[in-house]
Scaffold this motif. Structure first.
Motif, short mmCIF file in Angstrom:
data_model
loop_
_atom_site.label_atom_id
_atom_site.label_comp_id
_atom_site.label_asym_id
_atom_site.label_seq_id
_atom_site.Cartn_x
_atom_site.Cartn_y
_atom_site.Cartn_z
N GLN A 97 -0.69 2.82 -7.18
CA GLN A 97 -1.14 2.09 -5.99
C GLN A 97 -1.14 3.06 -4.81
OE1 GLN A 97 1.11 -1.47 -4.96
NE2 GLN A 97 0.69 -1.07 -2.81
N LEU A 98 -2.33 3.42 -4.34
CA LEU A 98 -2.48 4.31 -3.19
C LEU A 98 -2.92 3.50 -1.99
CD1 LEU A 98 -2.75 7.09 -1.76
CD2 LEU A 98 -5.05 7.24 -2.74
N THR A 99 -2.13 3.53 -0.93
CA THR A 99 -2.46 2.84 0.30
C THR A 99 -2.71 3.88 1.38
OG1 THR A 99 -0.99 1.03 -0.31
CG2 THR A 99 -1.65 1.16 2.00
N VAL A 100 -3.85 3.78 2.06
CA VAL A 100 -4.19 4.72 3.13
C VAL A 100 -4.43 3.92 4.40
CG1 VAL A 100 -5.84 6.45 3.93
CG2 VAL A 100 -5.25 6.33 1.50
N ASN A 101 -3.69 4.28 5.44
CA ASN A 101 -3.88 3.71 6.76
C ASN A 101 -4.02 4.90 7.71
OD1 ASN A 101 -3.91 2.34 9.16
ND2 ASN A 101 -1.94 1.31 8.87
N ALA A 102 -5.25 5.34 7.93
CA ALA A 102 -5.48 6.57 8.70
C ALA A 102 -6.36 6.28 9.90
CB ALA A 102 -6.13 7.62 7.81
N LYS A 103 -5.81 6.54 11.05
CA LYS A 103 -6.57 6.43 12.29
C LYS A 103 -6.50 7.80 12.96
CE LYS A 103 -5.58 1.58 12.72
NZ LYS A 103 -4.35 0.85 12.66
N ARG A 158 4.77 2.91 -9.27
CA ARG A 158 3.89 4.04 -8.95
C ARG A 158 3.16 3.74 -7.63
NH1 ARG A 158 1.05 5.61 -14.75
NH2 ARG A 158 2.99 6.14 -15.82
N ILE A 159 3.76 4.19 -6.54
CA ILE A 159 3.25 3.87 -5.22
C ILE A 159 3.17 5.14 -4.37
CG2 ILE A 159 3.65 2.53 -3.12
CD1 ILE A 159 5.41 0.66 -4.87
N VAL A 160 2.02 5.31 -3.70
CA VAL A 160 1.83 6.39 -2.72
C VAL A 160 1.29 5.73 -1.46
CG1 VAL A 160 0.59 8.52 -2.16
CG2 VAL A 160 1.35 8.11 -4.51
#
Length: 128
Positions: free
Chosen positions: A14-20, A56-58
């Motif tokens: 699980q890939l979570t992206v929070n990019a500002k 499995r988390i990134v």
């Protein structure tokens, strides 16, 4: 990012992206790519070792605070990381250069960084 999203998906991570990303930051496109690629490659590699797929988390966060770019990348791990002079080290053949490169890029722009572990998370943080 899309390349790493595909790799994560293939490895059931699980890939979570929070990019500002702010309009201006100190890194060239090449440096930012190298920094994120090294961090995500390491995070995905560590996550792949975890037998329990639900662990499995990134998580990647990038944001601006007080005119500084802040980066926070964390992942779960199976084997406790080993540190030498504040940098994680690898005993695998051909590994262990990425974190030095990450440190160099951040320091080159007068930023600060840290690698740590807390509550089962491996954490890379940088501010420039």
């Amino acid at each position: 990012m899309s390349s790493f999203a595909s790799k994560a998906k293939q490895s059931q991570i699980q890939l979570t992206v929070n990019a500002k990303l702010p309009a201006s930051h100190p890194f060239s496109d090449t440096e930012l790519c190298s920094l994120l690629s090294n961090a995500l490659e390491n995070a995905i590699h560590a996550s792949e070792q975890i037998p329990d797929i639900s662990m499995r988390i990134v998580d990647l966060r990038m944001f601006s605070k007080n005119n500084k770019l802040c980066i926070d990348i964390r992942n779960r791990y199976q084997n406790e990381p080993v540190f030498n002079h504040g940098l994680p080290v690898s005993n695998e053949e051909g590994h262990g250069f990425g974190t030095k490169s990450m440190a160099h890029i951040v320091e080159k722009h007068g930023g600060v960084f840290g690698f740590s572990v807390k509550d089962g998370w491996f954490i890379f943080q940088a501010t420039t």
